[in-house]
Design an enzyme around this catalytic site. Structure first.
Site, PDB file in Angstrom:
ATOM      1  N   ASP A   8     124.448 -69.249  28.666  1.00  0.00           N
ATOM      2  CA  ASP A   8     125.226 -69.271  29.900  1.00  0.00           C
ATOM      3  C   ASP A   8     126.630 -69.738  29.552  1.00  0.00           C
ATOM      4  OD1 ASP A   8     122.920 -68.535  31.154  1.00  0.00           O
ATOM      5  OD2 ASP A   8     122.655 -70.405  32.275  1.00  0.00           O
ATOM      6  N   ASP A 129     117.046 -63.359  42.219  1.00  0.00           N
ATOM      7  CA  ASP A 129     117.084 -64.814  42.170  1.00  0.00           C
ATOM      8  C   ASP A 129     116.661 -65.338  43.533  1.00  0.00           C
ATOM      9  OD1 ASP A 129     118.304 -64.498  39.612  1.00  0.00           O
ATOM     10  OD2 ASP A 129     120.232 -64.234  40.612  1.00  0.00           O
TER      11      ASP A 129
END
Length: 238
Positions: A8, A129
């Site tokens: 990330d 998500d």
């Protein structure tokens, strides 16, 4: 099963968030390229790369993604802030193998279908998500009223082939994957499902492999030495 180590990116650094909260950030490296090369050296073929700045609408790490794509042998699965056909084209042009689309898929399914037609379903992965079974968007900062499984069925009908499912409440928490939610998607669709969020151990990955999931993403567990990437790739890697 494909095992995808995760990077990330935020402000050019390798970070991990807890439950998608940008204020609960741990920095693991200031050299994302070196981390990617380390994953490659350990046997990884794929890398899941997320531009957190792009996802939050705060600019992008495009040049860094380009560097990783050009200077490693890894196949990149990359997302964060993909909002247009041009964004998809730009990532594919620099060597990204599969572009991850999240918010766009929820807010503009017509554009998603155009992207699938233009670039092909092999080049696109939709990220689902969810918090408590409801889809979240915009770097997990916004919640929708769309049910997880209903949305999976909907996008499959549009031509989506690959999805990534993350239970936000488990992400970065090392609490184990959401096998129930994952199972519901698998039962209701023929989508190739990649599991993400909460993976804490080799045992978690074995559970996913036993259920014939297409892939699994692991980040926090690698960075905290709870999973030996080289070992698990040898045992489970496709």
């Amino acid at each position: 099963m494909i095992i995808l180590p995760a990077i990330d990116l935020k402000a050019g650094q390798v970070v991990r968030l807890e439950q998608g909260d940008f204020t609960r950030k741990t920095i693991y490296s200031n050299d994302p390229l070196a981390v990617a090369r380390q994953f490659s050296d350990q046997g990884a073929e794929w890398l899941h790369l997320v531009d957190l700045d792009g996802a939050a609408g705060q600019g992008k790490n495009f040049s860094l993604i380009k560097q990783i794509a050009s200077q490693t042998e890894l196949k990149l699965q990359t997302g964060g802030g993909v909002r247009s056909q041009a964004d998809v084209a730009n990532l594919l042009q620099i060597g990204v193998e599969r572009v991850v689309i999240g918010t766009l898929a929820v807010k503009n399914p017509e554009l998603l279908q155009k992207i699938l037609i233009e670039f092909g379903s092999e080049s696109i992965l939709v990220s689902l998500d969810a918090r408590q079974g409801k889809i979240a968007t915009s770097g997990w900062l916004e919640e929708s009223d769309q049910d997880l499984v209903d949305f999976a069925i909907k996008i499959e009908k549009l031509g989506v082939k690959y999805i990534l499912y993350t239970d936000i409440g488990r992400d970065g928490m090392l609490s184990g994957p959401d096998l129930i939610g994952l199972g519901k998607i698998k039962e209701a669709t023929d989508l190739k499902v990649i599991a993400s969020g909460g993976i804490s151990s080799k045992a978690d990955l074995y559970r996913l492999a036993e259920r014939n999931f297409y892939g699994a993403i692991t980040g926090q567990a690698i960075y905290q030495n709870k999973i030996n990437l080289k070992e698990i790739l040898t045992e489970l890697g496709d």
